[in-house]
Each structure stands twice: as structure tokens, then as C-alpha cells.
Design a protein around this motif. Structure first.
Motif, PDB file in Angstrom:
ATOM      1  N   MET A 780      27.733  62.397  49.923  1.00 33.60           N
ATOM      2  CA  MET A 780      28.251  63.475  49.077  1.00 33.60           C
ATOM      3  C   MET A 780      28.792  62.984  47.724  1.00 33.60           C
ATOM      4  SD  MET A 780      27.773  66.489  50.343  1.00 33.60           S
ATOM      5  CE  MET A 780      28.952  67.481  49.446  1.00 33.60           C
ATOM      6  N   VAL A 781      28.173  61.936  47.187  1.00 36.83           N
ATOM      7  CA  VAL A 781      28.582  61.435  45.870  1.00 36.83           C
ATOM      8  C   VAL A 781      28.053  62.387  44.799  1.00 36.83           C
ATOM      9  CG1 VAL A 781      28.297  59.553  44.217  1.00 36.83           C
ATOM     10  CG2 VAL A 781      28.676  59.049  46.642  1.00 36.83           C
ATOM     11  N   LYS A 782      28.900  62.743  43.842  1.00 35.22           N
ATOM     12  CA  LYS A 782      28.458  63.667  42.786  1.00 35.22           C
ATOM     13  C   LYS A 782      28.187  62.955  41.470  1.00 35.22           C
ATOM     14  CE  LYS A 782      32.812  65.248  40.696  1.00 35.22           C
ATOM     15  NZ  LYS A 782      33.638  64.129  41.172  1.00 35.22           N
ATOM     16  N   ASP A 783      28.824  61.783  41.252  1.00 30.42           N
ATOM     17  CA  ASP A 783      28.595  61.043  40.011  1.00 30.42           C
ATOM     18  C   ASP A 783      29.058  59.605  40.185  1.00 30.42           C
ATOM     19  OD1 ASP A 783      31.413  61.041  39.683  1.00 30.42           O
ATOM     20  OD2 ASP A 783      31.335  62.919  38.573  1.00 30.42           O
ATOM     21  N   VAL A 784      28.902  58.805  39.121  1.00 32.18           N
ATOM     22  CA  VAL A 784      29.165  57.377  39.218  1.00 32.18           C
ATOM     23  C   VAL A 784      30.647  57.069  39.399  1.00 32.18           C
ATOM     24  CG1 VAL A 784      29.445  56.956  36.741  1.00 32.18           C
ATOM     25  CG2 VAL A 784      28.450  55.154  38.217  1.00 32.18           C
ATOM     26  N   ALA A 785      31.536  57.986  38.999  1.00 31.98           N
ATOM     27  CA  ALA A 785      32.974  57.727  39.126  1.00 31.98           C
ATOM     28  C   ALA A 785      33.366  57.575  40.595  1.00 31.98           C
ATOM     29  CB  ALA A 785      33.777  58.858  38.473  1.00 31.98           C
ATOM     30  N   GLU A 786      32.819  58.432  41.459  1.00 34.49           N
ATOM     31  CA  GLU A 786      33.149  58.335  42.879  1.00 34.49           C
ATOM     32  C   GLU A 786      32.575  57.049  43.478  1.00 34.49           C
ATOM     33  OE1 GLU A 786      33.569  63.025  44.191  1.00 34.49           O
ATOM     34  OE2 GLU A 786      31.595  62.095  44.265  1.00 34.49           O
ATOM     35  N   PHE A 787      31.378  56.658  43.043  1.00 34.49           N
ATOM     36  CA  PHE A 787      30.799  55.405  43.527  1.00 34.49           C
ATOM     37  C   PHE A 787      31.674  54.220  43.112  1.00 34.49           C
ATOM     38  CE2 PHE A 787      28.175  51.657  42.624  1.00 34.49           C
ATOM     39  CZ  PHE A 787      27.709  51.391  43.902  1.00 34.49           C
ATOM     40  N   ARG A 788      32.136  54.226  41.866  1.00 37.73           N
ATOM     41  CA  ARG A 788      32.958  53.109  41.384  1.00 37.73           C
ATOM     42  C   ARG A 788      34.266  53.005  42.168  1.00 37.73           C
ATOM     43  NH1 ARG A 788      32.039  54.487  34.961  1.00 37.73           N
ATOM     44  NH2 ARG A 788      30.011  53.419  34.714  1.00 37.73           N
ATOM     45  N   ALA A 789      34.856  54.154  42.494  1.00 38.50           N
ATOM     46  CA  ALA A 789      36.114  54.140  43.247  1.00 38.50           C
ATOM     47  C   ALA A 789      35.925  53.496  44.612  1.00 38.50           C
ATOM     48  CB  ALA A 789      36.650  55.564  43.391  1.00 38.50           C
ATOM     49  N   ALA A 790      34.811  53.823  45.283  1.00 41.49           N
ATOM     50  CA  ALA A 790      34.534  53.228  46.589  1.00 41.49           C
ATOM     51  C   ALA A 790      34.142  51.757  46.454  1.00 41.49           C
ATOM     52  CB  ALA A 790      33.434  54.008  47.290  1.00 41.49           C
ATOM     53  N   LYS A 791      33.380  51.455  45.413  1.00 46.38           N
ATOM     54  CA  LYS A 791      32.914  50.078  45.235  1.00 46.38           C
ATOM     55  C   LYS A 791      34.083  49.137  44.941  1.00 46.38           C
ATOM     56  CE  LYS A 791      29.245  47.360  43.065  1.00 46.38           C
ATOM     57  NZ  LYS A 791      30.039  46.175  42.755  1.00 46.38           N
ATOM     58  N   ALA A 792      35.107  49.643  44.279  1.00 46.18           N
ATOM     59  CA  ALA A 792      36.272  48.799  44.013  1.00 46.18           C
ATOM     60  C   ALA A 792      36.907  48.340  45.325  1.00 46.18           C
ATOM     61  CB  ALA A 792      37.287  49.575  43.169  1.00 46.18           C
ATOM     62  N   ILE A 793      36.993  49.240  46.304  1.00 44.31           N
ATOM     63  CA  ILE A 793      37.514  48.879  47.626  1.00 44.31           C
ATOM     64  C   ILE A 793      36.587  47.862  48.286  1.00 44.31           C
ATOM     65  CG2 ILE A 793      38.080  49.791  49.914  1.00 44.31           C
ATOM     66  CD1 ILE A 793      38.661  52.489  48.535  1.00 44.31           C
ATOM     67  N   PHE A 794      35.287  48.112  48.180  1.00 46.59           N
ATOM     68  CA  PHE A 794      34.268  47.246  48.788  1.00 46.59           C
ATOM     69  C   PHE A 794      34.316  45.842  48.178  1.00 46.59           C
ATOM     70  CE2 PHE A 794      29.777  45.840  49.144  1.00 46.59           C
ATOM     71  CZ  PHE A 794      29.639  45.913  50.526  1.00 46.59           C
ATOM     72  N   ASP A 795      34.406  45.756  46.861  1.00 44.53           N
ATOM     73  CA  ASP A 795      34.420  44.452  46.183  1.00 44.53           C
ATOM     74  C   ASP A 795      35.660  43.643  46.546  1.00 44.53           C
ATOM     75  OD1 ASP A 795      32.015  44.992  44.999  1.00 44.53           O
ATOM     76  OD2 ASP A 795      32.858  45.626  43.079  1.00 44.53           O
ATOM     77  N   ARG A 796      36.804  44.315  46.692  1.00 44.02           N
ATOM     78  CA  ARG A 796      38.024  43.592  47.084  1.00 44.02           C
ATOM     79  C   ARG A 796      37.860  42.970  48.472  1.00 44.02           C
ATOM     80  NH1 ARG A 796      40.732  48.044  44.646  1.00 44.02           N
ATOM     81  NH2 ARG A 796      41.094  49.017  46.689  1.00 44.02           N
ATOM     82  N   LEU A 797      37.184  43.686  49.356  1.00 44.22           N
ATOM     83  CA  LEU A 797      36.930  43.149  50.700  1.00 44.22           C
ATOM     84  C   LEU A 797      36.007  41.945  50.648  1.00 44.22           C
ATOM     85  CD1 LEU A 797      36.474  46.161  53.161  1.00 44.22           C
ATOM     86  CD2 LEU A 797      37.938  44.160  53.487  1.00 44.22           C
ATOM     87  N   LEU A 798      34.948  42.024  49.822  1.00 43.31           N
ATOM     88  CA  LEU A 798      34.014  40.895  49.705  1.00 43.31           C
ATOM     89  C   LEU A 798      34.734  39.645  49.222  1.00 43.31           C
ATOM     90  CD1 LEU A 798      30.790  42.509  48.184  1.00 43.31           C
ATOM     91  CD2 LEU A 798      31.234  41.893  50.566  1.00 43.31           C
ATOM     92  N   GLU A 799      35.684  39.819  48.322  1.00 42.51           N
ATOM     93  CA  GLU A 799      36.441  38.669  47.816  1.00 42.51           C
ATOM     94  C   GLU A 799      37.379  38.110  48.878  1.00 42.51           C
ATOM     95  OE1 GLU A 799      38.458  39.982  44.344  1.00 42.51           O
ATOM     96  OE2 GLU A 799      36.626  40.328  43.169  1.00 42.51           O
TER      97      GLU A 799
END
Length: 954
Positions: A780-799
């Protein structure tokens, strides 16, 4: 929903007459960009039909239905006229609440305003208000509703004195959530106050969450040193909200109606407390208007009431609402009657019966609006007499329904009509009836447990387990026991409890939840069958197509899949549990085909087409031969497809298209591999969250996801993060009720409100996917802003997670379900790793058609050229950035759609596990050049019907 804001309010306006005031309002709406200038004519035309004066110096101008075409956006403007304007009906107006509404959003404002119409001094305060905030506060503040209904009553309680009755009444208020423990402690220390006529009162404001009134009456009359005890009222007081309840007690005492309370049932008690006289004649009628009793039908109703020779009162049958004058517009609107609710009219004296009939006839006639009958359970209760039997289906003519489960079936029908449960309404031995009910519930649970153990497929077992939980619901048990204690038989009390709960479910705005009413009735009929010693008729020994009014999940679970060739129902939708289970079992099904299918005679041969959603009774030999050829061809193709299921998905000329499986449960991953799936293209992870009473922890999630990863043995797993919300609620993650949950707080929007839940899921997937290819996608992503918000959480986990402890072959993508996401695919493609197109939601959002709608679902076709253009845009944007695109909706297994999707450039098709071999076989039937030609042909059409006809002709 429309709300009033200070920015919407204009103070200190002046107008010479009502027309000038209306013109000012129209101009303000136009200046705000809400309407075109021609909307002014709609405002004037509405006043020509009837006055929009509401009361207390308030008018609510709004346009006619015809003028809605001039509305650009929904909104409201409030104009204050301190010196007043004389309206065309002679009333004085100080405030215009002027509405521009594209549908009926103005009803929300109207319902708010009805709460202020009876307040003294509001007109003067509106005229004198010196700020927009003051106006908004006066118009928007709703009165707290005090509670009095059947659930707050405690009748025929085995008490020895008035103190025990007082505690029983207080405990009942606590059971329904109106008070806390402090309230009960206060009541326990009180001496009940005598009201006279054998009635007593206890009250407190401590520990009150909702003002409410309870009444406890004794099982046997009590006479002690204090006097006669016919009942004890317990009042939960809060501010001024409880005053109306005190007035109703006073009214009961004034009318001398207290004597009847001792032996009365809940309906009688509520009637007396509503102000309805014991000597009054009453009549019930159901509201059929789509939006309930809003201003227009309410005005029609009061006009009919005023024409009668006797005074008429009206109240809602549900709950314990006060009986109000049927001749008062504000009182009638204030009832808030919704479609499906019953009104109770009461009148006394000469002509009462004729007056009541006139009111009932007016309501059934729609009160000036076109109305449709209201379906309640299996009966059209809006009709006094039984509906005429539907005409039989004509022979050898296709009859439409809703395609619920794909496949073709040819067999004689077996019509399983709903059993008749005959039982007495009343019984004298309440203790014996309760024992009978408890025994029937226990035996029903045992039957369900047997079905769960023998159920085929995980979905069947899960839904039947949910039925076990329904059967164990203490509120259902309590409601039935109370009915028995009030004199009902076990059967009558049980079914009343089931119907009450089912009707409440049906009235939910969310279609998915509303369709679960069928599950409740299925559970209810099981217990009723035990009580009445009624068993379902035995089906024939030969293969047959099962025909029912509405098949329940336990009916599906009992099916012998070796004999049942197909399922046909008169009611139901494509998202009902029965349809879901039919698909899980691979049984062709057509649902929602109408009552005429129940006229079929047992043994009538039928062709059932679950792909097109149509049935043909008594087909001609020629039509039957054609169907037999199609069926035999389909079986041949299935055999060949199964034998080559482990080959890679490729077109005839070798173009690679991966074919994966959609899964709703990690336990089914091994089965998907056995059917030839080259991976999992959609793992719906919400199954795990729905199976637990609280959010599953990290260890639980890792264990579940690892089961699928291990079963795939190196094949890729595409897992969708938690996709729940208004349409799929979690009990431990409450979401406010929404008018349209499909457009509300769900998917990634909801997940981002509690990022720690999303982070835990990311963590579990990364750990479970260690050493294997892992793809994670966001719903249910509507635009890149929502993707970036989730990806920030994801990237912190990868680190944070060492590479030795997590998946390293990992991608993060999004589902294309919302048209905005497809339109903005170029910006998204630069940042995501892949796209997966959910064609089910993308189609319904693009075409504005609910794919489960019983009338419109056939038009919700993913081969519509508008949907195909969005898919093309998504693929082009992804390939330009070197990213891959999958399709995980039902369109991926549509035989006509497969070459079109490949021609559009789709790289992966993810379908139900059962469909994997057939989709691979379909790929081998064409080459890439042909696929591109078919895609170009489809894009050139105007409608989905045109697309299918053009593809078929080619």
C-alpha cells in the motif's frame, strides 16, 4: 467526514433578505474553490423544495442532487449574521452552515447539529459569539449519550434483599464497561433510596466511564422491614448527561407503571422507561432509507405525524432510547436512525391504530426517497407477507453470478435447502433450558473439533478454528442465558443471540467484516441443529454440483471433493470465507447468483463456469458437447502441465519468466515447491499476526519465516510486510472505525505508526533468510516518501546486524497497488530494488469498483486497458533502472492475461500454488513476439470486454 474548523467560519455578516444571505454563502464556497458559480442556483433550488432551517437560529443550505456536478471538493462555510435574517419560512436565522457535498457528507454535520438544537440559549450565544472558535465550539460539541439498553438490565435476579439487587445492578454496569471497581465499592456502602412503588435507587459518580442506568429486579417478590422491593435502579452519574435517565425514572413513577416491572422482560422494561404507556398501542417498522432518517425523510415523517388525530411517539427498538414526539423534526433527527434499524411508534386513544398504520406505511414507502428492501439474515423482513417464489431458471440459457473459484464443472445438481428448525418460543424450566443449551454448545464444539482434525488444507482448519472461538464466546452464552431467564426456550434464546450479533456484524461499513456474519449464523445453526435434532440431508453417491442459499465454511469443510464437482450459491461474495475455501480446495464455484438457482430440481444437469461466473441449467446436447470438449481439453492440459511442472517458466522461444507461488501460510511452502513453484512471490505475513493474541515476538517470527525459507531450499522468498488495518483489524492493534477502511489506515501507513513492529519484522526476516535469497516488499505504498521512511528503519538494521547473522542477498521493494504508485514509478524505480504488482487492489482502486461487490465485481477486470497502461508504465520505469517486476494478483493466472503481461515486460508471475503448473504450460504456448502483439492489441482497446473479445478473436 465533514468537520467544522475555525477557518471555515465568517463572522459579522449582514444581509437584507434570505436570498442575499444565500448568495453570500455561495460566493464564499466559490472563493474557496469548493464549487463552480452555478452551485448558487442549486442552493436556491433546494430552498424552493423545502426550507433548510433546522432550529435554534441555524439553517443548513446545501444544493440539490442535480447541482452536485458543480461541486469541485467537499467543504463547508459558516456565516454568522448577528442581527439575524428572516428566512423564507418566517424563522429567524443567525447562522448559515452552508455545505458543498459531493455525496452525502453533509449528514455528518447534520448529526452533530441535532445535539445542539434543544439547548437553551444557543441562538443568543450564536448571535453574540465574537470568535470563530466560539461558533465552532457551540456547533460541534456533542452531548455525551447516557446508556440504557437490554445489556444494562439485570432482570429476575435471585436476590434476598435490595442490597444484593443494588450490587447486581452495579455489577452489570461494570460488565458492559460503563463503570470501574470504584463505582461498585461506593454502591456497596450505600443505603438504597426509596422512590416509592417498590422501587429503589443507588447512584454514584465515582469510577464512571459512561453515564448509564441499570435496573435489577428480583426473581421472586421481596418484602422486608424496609417495605416492598420490585426493583433497584443503579445510576452511573456523569456531569449533566444522566439527567435524562432520572427524568425517565420519574416519568415511570408518575405513570404508575412500576408494578409491571417485577415480571417484565427486557423489551417491556425498556418500553416503560422510554415513556411508552402500558395502555398505548404500538407498531414497529424498519427504516429502509439508504442514509437513515436524515433531514429530508424526517421532515416527511413529521408531516405525516402532524396530520394524525392523535399524538404519536417514536423510539428506536434497539437499545433503550427515549420515546420522542414524532411531530418534532429535531427529536426525530436526534434519534439517529440508520438503515435497517426498527422504529417503534406508540399512540393512545381513538384513531390510534389508523395513525400508526399511516406512519408505518409512510416509512415503508421511503418518505420521499427511493428505497430497497432490507435483507436480514435469510428473510426480507421489510415485507409483511412472504415474498413470491422466484421464477424457475430457463433451460439451456446462461445465468450470471459472481466468479468465486475458477474451473468448469458438468454434473447434476443437489439443492441443499436450509433446514427448518421448529421449536417453542417459551419454556418454563429455565435451569433445564440452560443445561440443554450448554450441552448443545459442547456437542457443537466436539463436531467442530472433528472437522478441524479432518479438514483439508490450512485455510479450512484456520477458519473452523475461528468457529470454535466464536462458539466459545462468553458474550453469546450470556446473552442466550439471559433470554432463557426471561422465559425463552433454549432454541429461541440462542438464535436471538446469534441474530443480534450477526446483524451488528452486517451493519459494519467494512465489507470483509460484514460478510463474517455468515460464519456466525453457521455456528448458530450447528447448535440449533443439536437442540432440534435436525440433521442435514445426505447428498447423493454420484458426482454433483452443490446448490445452497449461502454455504458456510463448515459446509465446505464437510465436502467430499471426490464427488462435489462445483458449488453454486444464491447469496455471498467473492471474498466470503466459503469462496476462499472453495478456491483453497480447487472446487469451481459461482456465488451470488440469486434466489432463482434454488428453484432447480435435484438431478437437473448444470454447466458451471467458475472462470466467467455463469451457470447453464439443462443444457442442450450441442452446448453440453462443447462443454465436455472444453472440460476434457482442460483435463488433458492439466495432466501435461503436471508432468512438466519442474521445468523453468519459459515462452515457446525461450524467453524466461519466473513462476512463483502466493502463500498465506509458511506451512504451505513445501507443497508449493512440490507443485513446481520457482520460489514464493508473495508471502502474506499477516497470517502470523492474526494467529496470536498479541504481536508475535522476534523468536516466534524467525521460526515461522525460517520454515518457508528452508522448504524453498535456495529458491527466492518474497515476503510482504504486515498488511492489516481497517479492513483486516488486529485485536491488539486497534484502529479507529473508518467510513472506508480500504482507503484508510492500512498497510505501510499503519506499520509506520508503530515502527518498532515493522523493525521487529524486518529483523526476523533478515535472520530467517540468512544464506538464502530474500526479497521484502512493502504494501500500500503511495509514493517514495513512505518507502524512504521504511527503508530508513531497514538500513539501520543492516548496519546493526553483522553480515554473518543475516541475509546478504536481500532486496527491498514495493507493491504497486495504488494508482499513484504506478504513476510515480519512475521516481520510485530509482530507489527500490523491485516492483510487485498487486493487480487485485490496483484494479479496484483504478476502476473504483469493489471486486467483491455482488453486482459490479464482474466489471472489476484486471485486463481493463486503464490497468494495463499502469502496468506498462511500471514495467518501463523499472526496466529503465535495471529493476525487475512481478505480478502477484489473480491476473497472473488468467489464461488470456498471461501473454499480455509477458508482452508488457513482466519478469515474474506469482500465482496460487495450484495454478503454477498451468501457468508454466500457458507460457510454452506462445513466443515473445506474439506476446508483444497481444499486449499492443489489448492497450488499443477501450474496455475490458473489448480487450477479451479482441484477444479471443486473435
Amino acid at each position: 467526514m465533514l468537520t467544522l474548523r475555525p477557518d471555515d467560519i465568517r463572522l459579522d455578516r449582514h444581509a437584507d433578505d434570505w436570498q442575499a444571505a444565500l448568495d453570500q454563502a455561495a460566493e464564499l464556497l466559490h472563493q474557496a474553490g469548493l464549487v463552480d458559480p452555478d452551485y448558487r442556483d442549486g442552493l436556491h433550488a433546494r430552498e424552493a423544495q423545502s426550507s433548510t432551517w433546522l432550529g435554534n437560529a441555524i439553517a443548513i443550505p446545501h444544493g440539490t442532487p442535480e447541482s452536485r456536478r458543480h461541486v469541485r471538493a467537499t467543504g463547508v462555510r459558516v456565516l454568522q449574521f448577528p442581527h439575524g435574517v428572516t428566512w423564507h419560512d418566517g424563522n429567524r436565522v443567525h447562522v448559515l452552515v452552508t455545505i458543498a457535498a459531493q455525496s452525502d457528507e453533509h449528514l455528518d454535520i447534520l448529526r452533530q447539529l441535532t445535539h445542539v438544537l434543544d439547548r437553551e440559549g444557543v441562538a443568543e450565544r450564536l448571535a453574540a459569539a465574537a470568535s470563530p472558535d466560539a461558533i465552532a465550539a457551540l456547533l460541534s460539541k456533542a452531548v455525551v449519550e447516557a446508556r440504557l439498553d437490554a445489556d444494562t438490565l439485570c432482570l429476575k435476579f435471585p436476590a434476598r434483599d435490595r442490597f444484593e439487587l443494588a450490587l447486581a445492578a452495579a455489577a452489570r454496569l461494570r460488565q458492559v464497561g460503563c463503570v470501574e471497581s470504584d463505582f461498585i465499592a461506593t454502591v456497596a456502602g450505600q443505603e438504597p433510596l426509596s422512590l416509592g412503588q417498590g422501587l429503589w435507587l443507588t447512584t454514584s459518580h465515582r469510577g464512571v466511564t459512561t453515564p448509564a442506568l441499570s435496573l435489577a429486579t428480583p426473581e421472586l417478590a421481596i418484602n422486608d422491614a424496609s417495605g416492598e422491593v420490585n426493583g433497584v435502579f443503579c445510576l452511573a452519574a456523569q456531569g449533566d448527561a444522566h439527567r435524562g435517565l432520572l427524568e425517565r425514572i420519574a416519568g415511570l413513577l408518575d405513570s404508575g407503571g412500576s408494578e409491571v416491572l417485577l415480571d417484565a422482560d427486557a423489551a417491556t422494561v425498556l418500553a416503560r422507561l422510554s415513556g411508552e404507556s402500558a395502555s398505548a398501542q404500538t407498531a414497529r417498522v424498519r427504516v429502509l432509507n439508504a442514509h437513515g432518517l436524515h433531514a429530508r425523510p424526517a421532515k416527511q415523517l413529521i408531516q405525516v405525524a402532524r396530520e394524525q388525530r392523535t399524538k404519536i411517539k417514536v423510539r428506536l427498538a434497539e437499545g433503550g432510547s427515549e420515546a420522542v414526539s414524532a411531530a418534532s423534526l429535531t427529536k426525530v433527527i436526534g434519534l439517529g436512525a440508520r438503515r435497517g434499524q426498527q422504529l417503534v411508534f406508540s399512540a393512545e386513544g381513538e384513531g390510534a391504530e389508523a395513525s400508526l398504520q399511516a406512519l408505518c406505511d409512510a416509512v415503508l414507502g421511503g418518505l420521499g426517497e427511493k428505497v430497497m428492501p432490507f435483507e436480514e439474515g435469510r428473510e426480507h423482513v421489510a415485507q409483511v407477507h412472504d415474498a413470491p417464489a422466484p421464477e424457475p431458471l430457463p433451460a439451456d440459457q446462461p445465468h450470471p453470478g459472481v466468479a468465486a473459484s475458477p474451473g468448469l464443472a458438468i454434473a447434476p445438481v443437489f439443492v441443499m435447502r436450509a433446514p427448518r428448525f421448529e421449536y417453542p418460543e417459551h419454556a418454563g424450566d429455565s435451569a433445564g433450558e440452560i443445561r440443554r443449551l450448554d450441552d448443545a454448545i459442547r456437542r457443537g464444539a466436539e463436531q467442530l473439533e472433528v472437522l478441524v482434525q479432518s479438514a483439508r488444507g490450512g485455510e479450512v482448519a484456520q477458519i473452523l478454528s475461528m468457529h470454535e472461538e466464536m462458539l466459545d464466546d462468553p458474550e453469546l452464552h450470556q446473552a442466550a442465558r439471559e433470554g432463557i431467564q426471561e422465559g425463552q426456550s433454549a432454541e429461541a434464546a440462542w438464535w436471538q443471540a446469534i441474530e443480534t450479533a450477526a446483524r451488528a456484524q452486517e451493519m459494519l461499513a467494512d465489507r470483509l467484516l460484514a460478510e463474517r456474519a455468515a460464519d456466525l449464523r453457521d455456528v448458530g445453526r450447528r447448535v440449533l441443529g443439536v437442540l432440534c435434532h435436525v440433521e442435514q440431508p445426505d447428498p447423493p453417491e454420484h458426482p454433483y454440483i452443490l446448490v445452497m442459499d449461502d454455504i458456510g465454511p463448515s459446509d465446505v469443510a464437510r465436502l467430499d471433493t471426490q464427488r462435489v464437482r462445483g458449488i453454486l450459491t444464491a447469496r455471498g461474495g467473492a471474498t466470503a470465507h466459503s469462496a476462499i475455501l472453495a478456491r483453497a480446495l480447487g472446487i469451481p464455484a459461482v456465488v451470488g447468483a440469486g434466489a432463482r438457482v434454488l428453484t432447480l430440481d435435484n438431478g437437473t444437469e448444470l454447466i458451471l463456469d467458475g472462470d466467467r461466473g455463469r451457470v447453464t441449467p439443462a443444457p442442450s446436447q450441442e452446448r453440453r458437447d462443447r462443454a465436455e470438449l472444453s472440460l476434457e481439453e482442460h483435463r488433458r492440459r492439466e495432466r501435461e502441465a503436471w508432468s512438466t511442472r519442474f521445468e523453468q517458466g519459459r515462452t515457446r522461444d525461450g524467453h524466461r519468466v519466473e513462476v512463483a507461488a502466493n502463500l498465506g501460510n509458511t506451512a504451505h511452502a513445501a507443497d508449493a515447491v512440490a507443485r513446481g513453484a520457482e520460489g514464493v512471490g508473495l508471502l502474506r505475513t499477516e497470517f502470523l499476526f492474526m494467529a496470536h493474541a498479541e504481536a508475535p515476538d522476534l523468536a516466534t517470527q524467525i521460526e515461522e519465516y525460517r520454515e518457508a525459507v528452508d522448504a524453498l531450499d535456495g529458491r527466492p522468498l518474497v515476503a510482504r510486510t504486515l498488511d492489516v488495518g481497517g479492513d483486516k483489524p488486529l485485536p491488539y492493534w486497534p484502529v479507529p472505525q473508518e467510513d472506508n477502511p480500504f482507503l484508510g489506515l492500512r498497510g505501510i501507513r499503519l506499520a509506520l505508526t508503530q515502527p518498532e513492529v515493522l523493525e521487529t519484522q524486518f529483523h526476523a526476516l533478515l535472520v530467517a533468510g540468512k544464506g538464502r535469497p530474500l526479497r521484502i516488499m512493502l504494501p500500500m505504498v503511495k509514493d517514495v516518501a513512505e518507502f524512504r521512511a521504511a527503508k530508513a528503519i531497514f538500513d539501520r538494521l543492516l548496519e546493526r546486524l553483522p553480515e554473518t547473522e543475516r541475509a546478504t542477498d536481500v532486496q527491498l521493494g514495493v507493491m504497486i497497488e495504488v494508482p499513484s504508485c504506478a504513476l510515480l514509478a519512475p521516481s520510485l524505480a530509482r530507489e527500490v530494488d523491485f516492483f510487485s504488482i498487486g493487480t487485485n487492489d490496483l484494479t479496484q482502486y483504478t476502476l473504483a469498483i469493489d471486486r467483491g461487490h455482488p453486482e459490479l465485481s464482474a466489471q472489476s477486470d484486471g485486463l481493463h486497458p486503464a490497468v494495463l497502461r499502469l502496468i506498462q508504465m511500471t514495467v518501463d520505469a523499472a526496466h529503465a533502472q535495471g529493476k525487475w517486476v512481478g505480478v502477484c494478483g489473480e491476473l497472473g493466472s488468467d489464461a488470456q492475461a498471461v501473454p499480455v503481461l509477458v508482452g508488457l515486460g513482466v519478469d515474474e508471475l506469482s500465482v496460487s500454488a495450484r495454478q503454477v503448473p498451468m501457468v508454466k504450460a500457458r507460457l510454452r504456448e506462445f513466443d515473445l513476439k506474439e506476446a508483444r502483439a497481444q499486449a499492443a492489441l489489448a492497450l488499443a482497446q477501450a474496455t475490458s470486454d473489448d480487450v477479451r473479445e479482441a484477444l479471443e478473436a486473435r
